[in-house]
Design an enzyme around this catalytic site. Structure first.
Site, mmCIF file in Angstrom:
data_model
loop_
_atom_site.group_PDB
_atom_site.id
_atom_site.type_symbol
_atom_site.label_atom_id
_atom_site.label_comp_id
_atom_site.label_asym_id
_atom_site.label_seq_id
_atom_site.Cartn_x
_atom_site.Cartn_y
_atom_site.Cartn_z
ATOM 1 N N TYR A 46 -17.962 -4.961 69.551
ATOM 2 C CA TYR A 46 -19.069 -5.901 69.692
ATOM 3 C C TYR A 46 -20.388 -5.205 69.336
ATOM 4 O O TYR A 46 -20.632 -4.081 69.784
ATOM 5 C CB TYR A 46 -19.078 -6.412 71.139
ATOM 6 C CG TYR A 46 -20.202 -7.350 71.447
ATOM 7 C CD1 TYR A 46 -20.207 -8.647 70.920
ATOM 8 C CD2 TYR A 46 -21.270 -6.965 72.248
ATOM 9 C CE1 TYR A 46 -21.246 -9.519 71.197
ATOM 10 C CE2 TYR A 46 -22.307 -7.833 72.537
ATOM 11 C CZ TYR A 46 -22.290 -9.107 72.003
ATOM 12 O OH TYR A 46 -23.319 -9.968 72.274
ATOM 13 N N LYS A 102 -17.989 -15.553 77.834
ATOM 14 C CA LYS A 102 -17.123 -16.116 76.807
ATOM 15 C C LYS A 102 -16.022 -16.962 77.452
ATOM 16 O O LYS A 102 -16.319 -17.880 78.169
ATOM 17 C CB LYS A 102 -16.585 -14.988 75.927
ATOM 18 C CG LYS A 102 -17.658 -13.948 75.529
ATOM 19 C CD LYS A 102 -18.772 -14.518 74.669
ATOM 20 C CE LYS A 102 -19.981 -13.599 74.537
ATOM 21 N NZ LYS A 102 -19.701 -12.235 74.104
HETATM 22 C C1 PLP Z 1 -20.330 -10.957 74.202
HETATM 23 C C2 PLP Z 1 -19.515 -9.745 74.239
HETATM 24 C C3 PLP Z 1 -19.937 -8.615 74.949
HETATM 25 C C4 PLP Z 1 -21.284 -8.543 75.648
HETATM 26 O O1 PLP Z 1 -21.357 -9.437 76.709
HETATM 27 P P1 PLP Z 1 -22.723 -10.147 77.192
HETATM 28 O O2 PLP Z 1 -22.252 -11.028 78.299
HETATM 29 O O3 PLP Z 1 -23.290 -10.875 76.033
HETATM 30 O O4 PLP Z 1 -23.621 -9.041 77.655
HETATM 31 C C5 PLP Z 1 -19.102 -7.525 74.985
HETATM 32 N N1 PLP Z 1 -17.909 -7.529 74.345
HETATM 33 C C6 PLP Z 1 -17.471 -8.588 73.648
HETATM 34 C C7 PLP Z 1 -16.151 -8.529 72.968
HETATM 35 C C8 PLP Z 1 -18.261 -9.738 73.568
HETATM 36 O O5 PLP Z 1 -17.831 -10.775 72.845
#
Ligand code: PLP
Length: 381
Positions: free
Chosen positions: A104, A200
């Protein structure tokens, strides 16, 4: 509730969420409170101040820990806050961290721009192709693995990496955001810690930013719990409650995400304007360690960067936005959006083409989603 004999969907609805002891409220209340009355000095009921602990957060932590098969869970204000605490609690300046090369974008930014200047050492490896023995040298303190990766959906063998980590005494952390515990259980495969952006799939409704870490080791938990309180990047009770509500339907949603994605995948593969499709489905390692794949699909659109830009603006049901994992379908171009914080040369070297399109396939009626994409192909030709 005893967790041992219950299935995933039962845990999602009930783990950590017994009816409220004072009122019988069936759903965990939103304890919108910062402090707690004490009978005498130190005479509290387990809660003193909500940075340290809050009952709504306790329920979410217990629920998500149960889903990952972990003894402990810690919730954070974001996925990156969880990542930051793992690193700062468990890695010291001078220590070596080996990180997947397709992680990410925000994880890379945190490592490279914030933690590296503080003295932690980071090296990057493609765990989907390089043997763990050569990627992870003796003396490594921690390995950060994302599988499937974002946005190329490359898959790494968690069990094989875990064996190498054990051999050199390194901690293995798996970012399980894309697969969720419904489809992949890293702790059972030998990982020490699982991290999530609950923003997510876990929350699943694109209305909360949050993070989570699951683990079973007492000593590692104590260090992380200490920093959760000491640095204080905790989520508020309202966000925690929404996440608790969201996770109850995680299994149901993941099944539909997967069903819709499979249909769209077949259709994209046959499309003349698609150069290449990225999906874990045909990967034997993915088939071994995952029980399903969820709703993420990436593909290289035939044409130039301008067509990619027009394509993502041409869909209507697929909303042009960063993020993923919500009930609604989203579309984006990693090179211009989520991965824009990675230098262009590094990005291309990691295989992220300018025309790469990433879909987060939602739970809408799949015929409508196919029609929306078909329109975007035609109107940008
Ligand atoms: C979005 C995401 C993050 C970071 O998370 P946030 O809640 O935006 O801080 C880390 N790893 C993956 C795979 C992500 O999709």
């Amino acid at each position: 509730m005893k967790n041992d004999n219950h299935g995933f969907d039962t845990l999602a609805v009930h783990a950590g969420q017994a009816p409220d002891p004072t009122t019988g409220a069936v759903m965990t209340p939103i304890y919108q409170v910062s402090t707690y009355a004490q009978d005498g000095v130190g005479g509290h009921k387990g809660y003193e101040y909500s940075r340290t602990d809050n009952p709504t957060r306790t329920a979410l932590q217990a629920c998500l820990a149960a889903l990952e098969g972990a003894k402990y869970g810690l919730s954070f204000a974001s996925g990156l806050a969880a990542t930051d605490v793992v690193l700062r609690a468990l890695v010291a300046p001078g220590d070596l961290v080996i990180c997947g090369d397709d992680v990410y974008g925000g994880t890379y930014r945190l490592f490279d721009k914030v933690l590296r200047p503080w003295g932690m050492r980071f090296e990057y490896a493609d765990f989907s192709t390089v043997a763990p023995e050569s990627a992870i040298p003796a003396g490594t303190r921690l390995v950060w693995l994302e599988t499937p990766t974002n946005p190329l959906l490359k898959v790494s063998d968690i069990a094989a990496v875990a064996v190498r980590c054990k051999a050199v005494g390194a901690l293995l952390v798996v970012d399980n955001t894309f697969a969720t515990p419904y489809f992949q259980r890293p702790l059972a495969l030998g990982a020490d810690i699982v991290v999530h952006s609950t923003t997510k799939y876990i929350n699943g409704h694109s209305d909360v930013v949050g993070g989570f870490a699951a683990l079973s080791d007492d000593g590692l938990y104590d260090k992380m719990k200490y920093l959760q309180n000491a640095a204080g990047a905790v989520p508020g009770p309202q966000d925690v409650w929404l996440t608790l509500r969201g996770v109850k339907t995680l299994g149901v949603r993941m099944d539909r995400h997967q069903q819709n994605a499979e249909r769209i995948l077949g259709w994209l593969r046959a499309h003349p304007d698609v150069e290449r499709v990225y999906h874990p489905m045909d990967n034997p390692v993915a088939r071994k360690q995952m029980s399903g794949f969820g709703g993420m699909i990436s593909f290289d659109l035939r044409g130039d960067l301008d067509r990619a830009r027009r394509f993502v603006a041409a869909t209507t049901l697929f909303t042009l936005a960063e993020s993923l994992g919500g009930v609604e379908s989203l579309i984006e171009t990693p090179a211009l959006m989520t991965h824009a914080s990675i230098e262009p040369e590094k990005r291309r070297a990691a295989g992220i083409q300018d025309g790469l399109i990433r879909l987060s396939v939602g739970i809408e009626t799949v015929e409508d989603l196919v029609a929306d994409l078909a329109h975007a192909f035609e109107s940008t030709r």
